[in-house]
Design a protein around this motif. Structure first.
Motif, PDB file in Angstrom:
ATOM      1  N   ALA A 139       0.861  -1.179   0.000  1.00 33.00           N
ATOM      2  CA  ALA A 139       0.000   0.000   0.000  1.00 33.00           C
ATOM      3  C   ALA A 139       0.897   1.229   0.000  1.00 33.00           C
ATOM      4  CB  ALA A 139      -0.935   0.005   1.206  1.00 33.00           C
ATOM      5  N   GLY A 140       1.020   1.827  -1.163  1.00 34.04           N
ATOM      6  CA  GLY A 140       1.770   3.065  -1.317  1.00 34.04           C
ATOM      7  C   GLY A 140       0.872   4.026  -2.061  1.00 34.04           C
ATOM      8  N   THR A 141       1.320   4.531  -3.200  1.00 31.76           N
ATOM      9  CA  THR A 141       0.442   5.344  -4.027  1.00 31.76           C
ATOM     10  C   THR A 141      -0.778   4.529  -4.444  1.00 31.76           C
ATOM     11  OG1 THR A 141       2.353   6.574  -4.842  1.00 31.76           O
ATOM     12  CG2 THR A 141       0.319   6.747  -6.109  1.00 31.76           C
ATOM     13  N   GLY A 142      -0.543   3.259  -4.803  1.00 26.74           N
ATOM     14  CA  GLY A 142      -1.620   2.313  -5.085  1.00 26.74           C
ATOM     15  C   GLY A 142      -1.628   1.221  -4.036  1.00 26.74           C
ATOM     16  N   ALA A 143      -2.491   0.229  -4.205  1.00 29.27           N
ATOM     17  CA  ALA A 143      -2.563  -0.863  -3.233  1.00 29.27           C
ATOM     18  C   ALA A 143      -2.932  -2.162  -3.941  1.00 29.27           C
ATOM     19  CB  ALA A 143      -3.580  -0.570  -2.134  1.00 29.27           C
ATOM     20  N   VAL A 144      -2.252  -3.241  -3.524  1.00 32.81           N
ATOM     21  CA  VAL A 144      -2.479  -4.543  -4.130  1.00 32.81           C
ATOM     22  C   VAL A 144      -1.930  -5.611  -3.200  1.00 32.81           C
ATOM     23  CG1 VAL A 144      -0.273  -4.540  -5.370  1.00 32.81           C
ATOM     24  CG2 VAL A 144      -2.183  -5.878  -6.277  1.00 32.81           C
ATOM     25  N   ALA A 145      -2.454  -6.818  -3.317  1.00 30.66           N
ATOM     26  CA  ALA A 145      -1.912  -7.968  -2.596  1.00 30.66           C
ATOM     27  C   ALA A 145      -1.742  -9.109  -3.581  1.00 30.66           C
ATOM     28  CB  ALA A 145      -2.839  -8.383  -1.459  1.00 30.66           C
ATOM     29  N   ILE A 205      -7.818   0.091  -2.607  1.00 29.70           N
ATOM     30  CA  ILE A 205      -8.304   0.393  -1.254  1.00 29.70           C
ATOM     31  C   ILE A 205      -7.146   0.362  -0.256  1.00 29.70           C
ATOM     32  CG2 ILE A 205      -9.848  -0.359   0.600  1.00 29.70           C
ATOM     33  CD1 ILE A 205     -11.640  -1.572  -1.587  1.00 29.70           C
ATOM     34  N   GLY A 206      -7.070   1.382   0.566  1.00 26.39           N
ATOM     35  CA  GLY A 206      -6.017   1.479   1.564  1.00 26.39           C
ATOM     36  C   GLY A 206      -4.761   2.178   1.086  1.00 26.39           C
ATOM     37  N   SER A 207      -4.710   2.542  -0.175  1.00 24.56           N
ATOM     38  CA  SER A 207      -3.530   3.232  -0.716  1.00 24.56           C
ATOM     39  C   SER A 207      -3.513   4.692  -0.272  1.00 24.56           C
ATOM     40  CB  SER A 207      -3.547   3.178  -2.242  1.00 24.56           C
ATOM     41  OG  SER A 207      -4.609   3.989  -2.753  1.00 24.56           O
ATOM     42  N   ALA A 208      -2.396   5.366  -0.536  1.00 23.99           N
ATOM     43  CA  ALA A 208      -2.312   6.786  -0.216  1.00 23.99           C
ATOM     44  C   ALA A 208      -3.331   7.587  -1.022  1.00 23.99           C
ATOM     45  CB  ALA A 208      -0.898   7.290  -0.493  1.00 23.99           C
ATOM     46  N   VAL A 209      -3.522   7.219  -2.290  1.00 24.07           N
ATOM     47  CA  VAL A 209      -4.507   7.920  -3.102  1.00 24.07           C
ATOM     48  C   VAL A 209      -5.908   7.689  -2.563  1.00 24.07           C
ATOM     49  CG1 VAL A 209      -5.579   7.983  -5.390  1.00 24.07           C
ATOM     50  CG2 VAL A 209      -3.093   7.980  -5.178  1.00 24.07           C
ATOM     51  N   TRP A 210      -6.215   6.444  -2.186  1.00 24.17           N
ATOM     52  CA  TRP A 210      -7.523   6.131  -1.613  1.00 24.17           C
ATOM     53  C   TRP A 210      -7.738   6.894  -0.315  1.00 24.17           C
ATOM     54  CZ3 TRP A 210      -9.168   3.948   2.987  1.00 24.17           C
ATOM     55  CH2 TRP A 210     -10.474   3.462   3.038  1.00 24.17           C
ATOM     56  N   LEU A 211      -6.736   6.931   0.548  1.00 24.45           N
ATOM     57  CA  LEU A 211      -6.851   7.659   1.814  1.00 24.45           C
ATOM     58  C   LEU A 211      -7.090   9.148   1.568  1.00 24.45           C
ATOM     59  CD1 LEU A 211      -3.944   5.907   3.719  1.00 24.45           C
ATOM     60  CD2 LEU A 211      -6.344   5.864   4.417  1.00 24.45           C
ATOM     61  N   GLY A 212      -6.337   9.716   0.621  1.00 25.62           N
ATOM     62  CA  GLY A 212      -6.533  11.126   0.309  1.00 25.62           C
ATOM     63  C   GLY A 212      -7.906  11.399  -0.260  1.00 25.62           C
ATOM     64  N   ALA A 262      -4.496  18.005 -13.370  1.00 25.90           N
ATOM     65  CA  ALA A 262      -5.423  17.190 -14.158  1.00 25.90           C
ATOM     66  C   ALA A 262      -4.706  15.969 -14.706  1.00 25.90           C
ATOM     67  CB  ALA A 262      -6.004  18.016 -15.300  1.00 25.90           C
ATOM     68  N   GLY A 263      -5.345  14.807 -14.585  1.00 26.53           N
ATOM     69  CA  GLY A 263      -4.759  13.586 -15.111  1.00 26.53           C
ATOM     70  C   GLY A 263      -3.673  12.986 -14.246  1.00 26.53           C
ATOM     71  N   ALA A 264      -3.495  13.479 -13.005  1.00 27.30           N
ATOM     72  CA  ALA A 264      -2.456  12.957 -12.114  1.00 27.30           C
ATOM     73  C   ALA A 264      -3.053  12.665 -10.739  1.00 27.30           C
ATOM     74  CB  ALA A 264      -1.295  13.936 -12.008  1.00 27.30           C
ATOM     75  N   PRO A 265      -3.876  11.624 -10.631  1.00 27.88           N
ATOM     76  CA  PRO A 265      -4.526  11.325  -9.345  1.00 27.88           C
ATOM     77  C   PRO A 265      -3.558  10.971  -8.238  1.00 27.88           C
ATOM     78  CG  PRO A 265      -4.842   9.539 -10.917  1.00 27.88           C
ATOM     79  CD  PRO A 265      -4.266  10.679 -11.689  1.00 27.88           C
ATOM     80  N   ALA A 266      -2.306  10.639  -8.576  1.00 28.07           N
ATOM     81  CA  ALA A 266      -1.336  10.319  -7.530  1.00 28.07           C
ATOM     82  C   ALA A 266      -1.190  11.464  -6.538  1.00 28.07           C
ATOM     83  CB  ALA A 266       0.022   9.987  -8.151  1.00 28.07           C
ATOM     84  N   ALA A 267      -1.478  12.690  -6.969  1.00 28.52           N
ATOM     85  CA  ALA A 267      -1.354  13.846  -6.081  1.00 28.52           C
ATOM     86  C   ALA A 267      -2.333  13.796  -4.921  1.00 28.52           C
ATOM     87  CB  ALA A 267      -1.547  15.132  -6.877  1.00 28.52           C
ATOM     88  N   LEU A 268      -3.384  13.005  -5.008  1.00 31.38           N
ATOM     89  CA  LEU A 268      -4.309  12.837  -3.884  1.00 31.38           C
ATOM     90  C   LEU A 268      -3.597  12.306  -2.648  1.00 31.38           C
ATOM     91  CD1 LEU A 268      -7.338  11.330  -5.817  1.00 31.38           C
ATOM     92  CD2 LEU A 268      -7.393  13.468  -4.512  1.00 31.38           C
ATOM     93  N   GLY A 269      -2.484  11.605  -2.867  1.00 29.25           N
ATOM     94  CA  GLY A 269      -1.718  11.068  -1.751  1.00 29.25           C
ATOM     95  C   GLY A 269      -1.160  12.142  -0.835  1.00 29.25           C
ATOM     96  N   LEU A 270      -1.167  13.406  -1.260  1.00 28.96           N
ATOM     97  CA  LEU A 270      -0.702  14.499  -0.411  1.00 28.96           C
ATOM     98  C   LEU A 270      -1.508  14.578   0.885  1.00 28.96           C
ATOM     99  CD1 LEU A 270      -0.335  17.313  -3.120  1.00 28.96           C
ATOM    100  CD2 LEU A 270       1.532  16.145  -1.932  1.00 28.96           C
ATOM    101  N   PHE A 271      -2.740  14.083   0.867  1.00 28.71           N
ATOM    102  CA  PHE A 271      -3.623  14.201   2.023  1.00 28.71           C
ATOM    103  C   PHE A 271      -3.774  12.885   2.787  1.00 28.71           C
ATOM    104  CE2 PHE A 271      -5.052  17.002  -1.442  1.00 28.71           C
ATOM    105  CZ  PHE A 271      -4.790  18.233  -0.857  1.00 28.71           C
ATOM    106  N   ALA A 272      -2.969  11.889   2.432  1.00 27.65           N
ATOM    107  CA  ALA A 272      -3.153  10.548   2.988  1.00 27.65           C
ATOM    108  C   ALA A 272      -2.895  10.468   4.490  1.00 27.65           C
ATOM    109  CB  ALA A 272      -2.250   9.557   2.251  1.00 27.65           C
ATOM    110  N   ARG A 273      -1.978  11.274   4.997  1.00 30.74           N
ATOM    111  CA  ARG A 273      -1.599  11.170   6.404  1.00 30.74           C
ATOM    112  C   ARG A 273      -2.559  11.903   7.346  1.00 30.74           C
ATOM    113  NH1 ARG A 273       3.292   8.917   7.159  1.00 30.74           N
ATOM    114  NH2 ARG A 273       4.691   8.763   5.352  1.00 30.74           N
TER     115      ARG A 273
END
Length: 357
Positions: free
Chosen positions: A164-170, A192-199, A258-269
């Protein structure tokens, strides 16, 4: 987890993006003969950041470099142009330390988003760009970051990886090969549970709060502090639009390209910083519960070791603590791999061994 070579648990079997078969060097990039100035480069390339390490073929890491991430799905193909510069940097640093122009005998890159769905596209994009540095594509092994993260855990050839980092997988691995998988479907369909999901969950809760659709939460004040907005009354500073909801939309347009959802991880913490808030606690508990449910589903007999990877699961915080506590309570063996570099270094050395005469 040390960043030294974790040891060989078998040979690589040519995962996604493994490249040409050993010995298939083109006339333009003949495999160099064995000598002391051969270099190997390992890469752990996530959606948010990239980390590279360089070592002599038979020696320890002598140089590292960090740069922006390069996930084709979340950042687009242009991200690989930036990766070239990070590779150039680690090469320069390594050659300065070693005092020569050592040649890259092999490179192994574990790249987020380089799974089977995009392996060929990622391999082509990486090979094309690294040719600018005179690194022939047959010397480059491109695989996904799951492969390298699992090997970095030093759990052997069989086990579970939960990342679980920017994305999440098992993924469940058998003999180094993935045989079962959950999630890793991207920010739009899962992770689910990734930094992007948390943000994303955090911002959704804030939007519902200020719009009256959801419960009051301290997440609103925390996000307002980050964005320098008064999301309650719009008074300090004065609302730019006259409506805190519109202020939030405007601010996020500026912070999330725009087009860079990884930036949602800024709010993960943010949820982890106020776990006493019921809404934040629910987000945290959902992430923890999802990880533990996934582990049970992939290994119902609790017979396999678990490797935890990615910033959400290896960094300090309530999700890390809750997952570890849940695994201990279930009697499971687990270890953490803060970076996939040891796994990538192992693969790079193996690749060089296959190519060198």
């Amino acid at each position: 987890m040390s960043e030294s070579d974790p040891g060989t648990h078998g040979r690589d079997r040519g995962g996604p993006g493994a490249g040409a078969e050993p010995g298939s060097a083109s006339a333009a990039g003949q495999v160099p003969s064995s000598s002391s100035n051969h270099l190997v480069i390992a890469g752990d390339i996530g959606g948010t950041s990239a980390r590279l390490a360089l070592a002599p073929l038979g020696g320890p890491v002598v140089a590292e470099a960090e740069g922006p991430g390069a996930n084709l799905r979340s950042s687009g193909p242009a991200a690989f142009d930036v990766l070239v510069e990070t590779v150039r940097e680690v090469l320069q640093r390594g050659r300065q330390v070693l005092g020569g122009d050592g040649e890259v005998a092999a490179m192994a890159l574990g790249i987020s988003g380089a799974g089977p769905a995009r392996a060929a596209q990622v391999r082509e994009a990486v090979g094309e760009r690294l040719a600018r540095l005179d690194i022939p594509p047959e010397r480059i092994l491109v695989t996904d970051d799951l492969h390298t993260a699992f090997l970095a855990g030093g759990a052997g050839d069989d086990g579970l990886l939960v990342l679980a980092g920017t994305g999440a997988v098992a993924v469940r691995f058998h003999d180094r090969e993935p045989v079962a998988r959950r999630d890793g479907m991207g920010w739009l369909l899962g992770d689910i549970g990734s930094a992007v999901w948390l943000g994303r969950r955090t911002l959704e809760a804030v939007a519902a709060d200020i719009d009256g659709r959801g419960p009051h939460t301290r997440l609103t004040e925390e996000i307002g502090r980050i964005l320098d907005l008064d999301l309650r009354e719009g008074e300090h500073p004065p609302s730019a639009t006259g409506d805190p909801r519109q202020d939030l939309i405007r601010a996020l347009d500026e912070h999330l390209p725009a087009g860079a959802p990884a930036a949602l991880g800024l709010f993960a913490r943010v949820p982890g910083s106020i776990v006493e808030d019921p809404v934040a606690r629910e987000i945290i508990d959902t992430a923890i519960g999802h990880v533990l449910d996934t582990v049970r589903a992939l290994d119902p007999d609790a017979s396999l070791p678990v490797v935890l990877a990615g910033s959400v699961l290896t960094g300090p915080g309530p999700i890390h603590d809750g997952v570890e506590q849940g695994l201990r309570s279930a009697g499971r063996s687990f270890r953490t791999a803060p970076t996939g570099l040891p796994g990538a270094l192992l693969l790079a050395r193996e690749r060089a061994g296959d190519l060198l005469p």
